[in-house]
Scaffold this active site. Structure first.
Site, mmCIF file in Angstrom:
data_model
loop_
_atom_site.group_PDB
_atom_site.id
_atom_site.type_symbol
_atom_site.label_atom_id
_atom_site.label_comp_id
_atom_site.label_asym_id
_atom_site.label_seq_id
_atom_site.Cartn_x
_atom_site.Cartn_y
_atom_site.Cartn_z
ATOM 1 N N ASN A 3 -0.024 -1.013 7.745
ATOM 2 C CA ASN A 3 -1.172 -0.581 6.924
ATOM 3 C C ASN A 3 -2.160 -1.748 6.902
ATOM 4 O O ASN A 3 -2.129 -2.596 6.010
ATOM 5 C CB ASN A 3 -0.689 -0.213 5.514
ATOM 6 C CG ASN A 3 -1.832 0.237 4.616
ATOM 7 O OD1 ASN A 3 -2.853 0.742 5.098
ATOM 8 N ND2 ASN A 3 -1.682 0.042 3.313
ATOM 9 N N GLY A 10 0.797 -1.226 0.000
ATOM 10 C CA GLY A 10 0.000 0.000 0.000
ATOM 11 C C GLY A 10 0.832 1.279 0.000
ATOM 12 O O GLY A 10 0.329 2.341 0.397
ATOM 13 N N LYS A 11 2.063 1.216 -0.481
ATOM 14 C CA LYS A 11 2.928 2.413 -0.497
ATOM 15 C C LYS A 11 2.277 3.533 -1.310
ATOM 16 O O LYS A 11 2.175 4.661 -0.835
ATOM 17 C CB LYS A 11 4.315 2.065 -1.079
ATOM 18 C CG LYS A 11 5.083 1.034 -0.282
ATOM 19 C CD LYS A 11 6.442 0.767 -0.853
ATOM 20 C CE LYS A 11 6.439 0.033 -2.166
ATOM 21 N NZ LYS A 11 5.886 -1.342 -2.117
ATOM 22 N N ASP A 12 1.840 3.183 -2.534
ATOM 23 C CA ASP A 12 1.233 4.218 -3.381
ATOM 24 C C ASP A 12 -0.036 4.783 -2.746
ATOM 25 O O ASP A 12 -0.260 5.990 -2.771
ATOM 26 C CB ASP A 12 0.899 3.641 -4.762
ATOM 27 C CG ASP A 12 2.149 3.404 -5.595
ATOM 28 O OD1 ASP A 12 3.199 3.954 -5.228
ATOM 29 O OD2 ASP A 12 2.077 2.680 -6.595
ATOM 30 N N ARG A 18 0.559 0.789 -16.925
ATOM 31 C CA ARG A 18 -0.608 -0.059 -16.645
ATOM 32 C C ARG A 18 -1.883 0.739 -16.946
ATOM 33 O O ARG A 18 -1.848 1.974 -16.916
ATOM 34 C CB ARG A 18 -0.626 -0.456 -15.161
ATOM 35 C CG ARG A 18 0.431 -1.459 -14.784
ATOM 36 C CD ARG A 18 0.321 -1.735 -13.291
ATOM 37 N NE ARG A 18 1.407 -2.551 -12.813
ATOM 38 C CZ ARG A 18 1.936 -2.462 -11.592
ATOM 39 N NH1 ARG A 18 1.484 -1.563 -10.743
ATOM 40 N NH2 ARG A 18 2.912 -3.248 -11.234
ATOM 41 N N ARG A 55 -5.625 -6.592 -6.324
ATOM 42 C CA ARG A 55 -5.205 -5.486 -7.196
ATOM 43 C C ARG A 55 -5.253 -5.885 -8.675
ATOM 44 O O ARG A 55 -5.398 -5.034 -9.553
ATOM 45 C CB ARG A 55 -3.797 -5.012 -6.795
ATOM 46 C CG ARG A 55 -3.382 -3.744 -7.507
ATOM 47 C CD ARG A 55 -2.104 -3.149 -6.972
ATOM 48 N NE ARG A 55 -0.941 -3.966 -7.310
ATOM 49 C CZ ARG A 55 0.312 -3.597 -7.106
ATOM 50 N NH1 ARG A 55 0.570 -2.428 -6.534
ATOM 51 N NH2 ARG A 55 1.316 -4.385 -7.427
ATOM 52 N N ARG A 60 6.686 -11.785 -6.463
ATOM 53 C CA ARG A 60 6.525 -10.655 -5.526
ATOM 54 C C ARG A 60 6.290 -11.149 -4.099
ATOM 55 O O ARG A 60 6.809 -10.582 -3.137
ATOM 56 C CB ARG A 60 5.382 -9.737 -5.979
ATOM 57 C CG ARG A 60 5.747 -8.992 -7.271
ATOM 58 C CD ARG A 60 4.811 -7.849 -7.605
ATOM 59 N NE ARG A 60 5.217 -7.262 -8.881
ATOM 60 C CZ ARG A 60 5.224 -5.957 -9.155
ATOM 61 N NH1 ARG A 60 4.816 -5.091 -8.259
ATOM 62 N NH2 ARG A 60 5.609 -5.504 -10.337
HETATM 63 N N1 LIG Z 1 -5.244 -0.376 4.180
HETATM 64 C C1 LIG Z 1 -5.660 -0.959 3.057
HETATM 65 N N2 LIG Z 1 -6.735 -1.764 3.093
HETATM 66 C C2 LIG Z 1 -7.199 -2.345 1.957
HETATM 67 N N3 LIG Z 1 -6.642 -2.206 0.739
HETATM 68 C C3 LIG Z 1 -5.566 -1.417 0.641
HETATM 69 C C4 LIG Z 1 -5.017 -0.748 1.791
HETATM 70 N N4 LIG Z 1 -3.951 -0.042 1.380
HETATM 71 C C5 LIG Z 1 -3.832 -0.245 0.057
HETATM 72 N N5 LIG Z 1 -4.788 -1.069 -0.399
HETATM 73 C C6 LIG Z 1 -4.964 -1.618 -1.771
HETATM 74 O O1 LIG Z 1 -3.946 -2.596 -1.934
HETATM 75 C C7 LIG Z 1 -3.466 -2.625 -3.268
HETATM 76 C C8 LIG Z 1 -1.952 -2.408 -3.269
HETATM 77 O O2 LIG Z 1 -1.682 -1.059 -2.900
HETATM 78 P P1 LIG Z 1 -0.556 -0.195 -3.618
HETATM 79 O O3 LIG Z 1 -0.633 -0.353 -5.095
HETATM 80 O O4 LIG Z 1 -0.638 1.156 -3.055
HETATM 81 O O5 LIG Z 1 0.723 -0.988 -3.077
HETATM 82 P P2 LIG Z 1 2.263 -0.708 -3.326
HETATM 83 O O6 LIG Z 1 2.961 -1.030 -2.079
HETATM 84 O O7 LIG Z 1 2.458 0.647 -3.889
HETATM 85 O O8 LIG Z 1 2.589 -1.804 -4.417
HETATM 86 P P3 LIG Z 1 3.831 -1.892 -5.439
HETATM 87 O O9 LIG Z 1 5.057 -1.902 -4.637
HETATM 88 O O10 LIG Z 1 3.604 -3.178 -6.150
HETATM 89 O O11 LIG Z 1 3.730 -0.714 -6.370
HETATM 90 C C9 LIG Z 1 -4.241 -1.559 -4.014
HETATM 91 O O12 LIG Z 1 -5.328 -2.171 -4.672
HETATM 92 C C10 LIG Z 1 -4.723 -0.621 -2.889
HETATM 93 O O13 LIG Z 1 -5.910 0.053 -3.244
HETATM 94 N N1 LIG Z 2 14.590 1.103 -6.156
HETATM 95 C C1 LIG Z 2 13.538 1.761 -6.676
HETATM 96 N N2 LIG Z 2 12.314 1.210 -6.610
HETATM 97 C C2 LIG Z 2 11.286 1.899 -7.130
HETATM 98 C C3 LIG Z 2 11.433 3.134 -7.729
HETATM 99 N N3 LIG Z 2 10.226 3.566 -8.157
HETATM 100 C C4 LIG Z 2 9.352 2.626 -7.794
HETATM 101 N N4 LIG Z 2 9.977 1.615 -7.174
HETATM 102 C C5 LIG Z 2 9.429 0.365 -6.634
HETATM 103 O O1 LIG Z 2 9.282 -0.621 -7.620
HETATM 104 C C6 LIG Z 2 8.368 -1.601 -7.148
HETATM 105 C C7 LIG Z 2 7.445 -2.058 -8.216
HETATM 106 O O2 LIG Z 2 6.651 -1.030 -8.647
HETATM 107 P P1 LIG Z 2 5.480 -1.233 -9.680
HETATM 108 O O3 LIG Z 2 4.942 0.130 -9.913
HETATM 109 O O4 LIG Z 2 6.084 -1.832 -10.911
HETATM 110 O O5 LIG Z 2 4.489 -2.169 -9.036
HETATM 111 C C8 LIG Z 2 7.613 -0.944 -5.993
HETATM 112 O O6 LIG Z 2 8.059 -1.524 -4.781
HETATM 113 C C9 LIG Z 2 8.052 0.481 -6.053
HETATM 114 O O7 LIG Z 2 8.081 1.105 -4.787
HETATM 115 C C10 LIG Z 2 12.741 3.694 -7.790
HETATM 116 O O8 LIG Z 2 12.979 4.797 -8.303
HETATM 117 N N5 LIG Z 2 13.758 2.973 -7.260
#
Ligand SMILES: Nc1ncnc2c1ncn2[C@@H]1O[C@H](COP(=O)(O)OP(=O)(O)OP(=O)(O)O)[C@@H](O)[C@H]1O
Ligand SMILES: Nc1nc2c(ncn2[C@@H]2O[C@H](COP(=O)(O)O)[C@@H](O)[C@H]2O)c(=O)[nH]1
Length: 290
Positions: free
Chosen positions: A260, A108-110, A135, A229, A240
């Site tokens: 989270n 859930g970073k994003d 995507r 997702r 992953r």
């Molecule tokens: N607290 C929560 N409860 C339920 N669903 C959540 C929560 N936080 C995030 N999500 C959902 O979980 C999924 C993953 O979240 P997100 O894409 O933000 O993860 P991420 O860590 O950024 O993933 P990645 O590293 O693959 O980019 C999304 O569908 C998001 O809407």
């Molecule tokens: N080391 C880095 N990781 C990054 C960067 N930007 C995004 N990320 C991470 O990649 C994974 C996969 O992302 P996805 O969008 O393909 O699902 C995710 O954990 C991101 O946080 C970066 O600049 N450097």
């Protein structure tokens, strides 16, 4: 102190405030106390203890009630100290910080960063560059700067990236200039990277940045979140999830861990905000070096 008290007393003596609220005659000594013998004390006949032989001191003057009285007192204090009171802030202005948010894929970073940006306008989320395909629903320049592999390699060559890595077979990297530009404008910076990226940034930034590890409440919850997702084919999902198991072991290298939990996104965002606030209030601040 005695001198100050005398000066204050003489300033107030000239003020109309004193006319209404006279200072008690014995509150400000006019002769050096050393020349005066100590007050004699007598044992009381009652069992309650010691009593002064001299009469009790008069009550203190009432506090100023009207705004002009308060103003008079304020000016009197300034005159007694011989300086005006400054309205400059007593605490130093907060300096921009770099916050790294990392954690396993799908945690859930994003989602956390998106809500954080809505809450705090002064935070700049650095849009990283990637060679991966866009995507559905993603926007170029908002989610990533989508570039070709060749363009990414050129960025590496030109040393334009603070950190870069091959993440699940695709290049990802942080443009340095974006950080410089926004820090110069006083913004706090949020970087979202995978765990290997966080390790590289720790080497570069040391203790000058704040490293937050985001986790789900359990492995089970993380896997369900990734499945829900629907962005990965089953083979990539497996990669992953297997990687996430390893990554959780790296938690100890971070400064903070934030859970989270399912349906508790707001709680996670609040906790990240609290961390930022606490770091801003630190007296011995982290000195940024990039
Ligand atoms: N607290 C929560 N409860 C339920 N669903 C959540 C929560 N936080 C995030 N999500 C959902 O979980 C999924 C993953 O979240 P997100 O894409 O933000 O993860 P991420 O860590 O950024 O993933 P990645 O590293 O693959 O980019 C999304 O569908 C998001 O809407
Ligand atoms: N080391 C880095 N990781 C990054 C960067 N930007 C995004 N990320 C991470 O990649 C994974 C996969 O992302 P996805 O969008 O393909 O699902 C995710 O954990 C991101 O946080 C970066 O600049 N450097």
């Amino acid at each position: 102190m005695l001198l100050l008290t005398r000066r204050f007393s003489s300033v107030l003596a000239r003020s109309p405030f004193l006319a209404r609220c006279p200072l008690p005659p014995r509150a400000v000594p006019t002769t050096a106390p050393a020349s005066r013998p100590p007050p004699r004390r007598l044992m009381s006949s009652s069992s309650s203890g010691w009593h002064h032989s001299s009469p009790p001191p008069p009550p203190p003057p009432p506090p100023p009630s009207s705004s002009s009285d308060k103003d008079q007192l304020f000016r009197g204090l300034e005159a007694a100290l011989g300086t005006t009171f400054s309205s400059d802030p007593l605490a130093p202005p907060p300096e921009p910080m770099i916050i790294i948010i990392s954690g396993p894929s799908g945690v859930g970073k994003d989602a956390v960063i998106k809500r954080l940006q809505e809450e705090r306008e002064e935070i700049h989320f650095v849009v990283t560059a990637t060679s991966r395909a866009m995507r559905p629903g993603e926007v170029d320049g908002k989610d990533y700067h989508f570039v070709t592999k060749e363009e990414f390699l050129t960025m590496i060559e030109r040393e334009e990236l603070l950190e870069y890595a091959l993440v699940y077979g695709e290049y990802k990297g942080i443009p340095k200039q974006q950080i410089r530009d926004y820090m110069a404008k006083g913004h706090d910076i949020v970087l979202r990277v995978d765990i290997q990226g966080a390790a590289t940034l720790r080497e570069i930034l040391g203790e000058s940045a704040i490293f937050i590890f985001l986790v789900a409440e359990s492995e089970d919850a993380l896997v369900k979140r990734l499945i829900h997702r629907k962005t990965e084919a089953p083979d990539m999902l497996l990669v992953r999830i297997a990687t996430a198991r390893e990554e959780v072991r790296r938690m100890k290298h971070f400064d903070y861990v934030v859970v989270n939990a399912e349906g508790k996104l707001e709680g996670a965002v609040k906790q990240v905000e609290s961390i930022i606030d606490a770091e801003k209030a630190k007296i011995h601040k982290r000195r940024l070096r990039i």
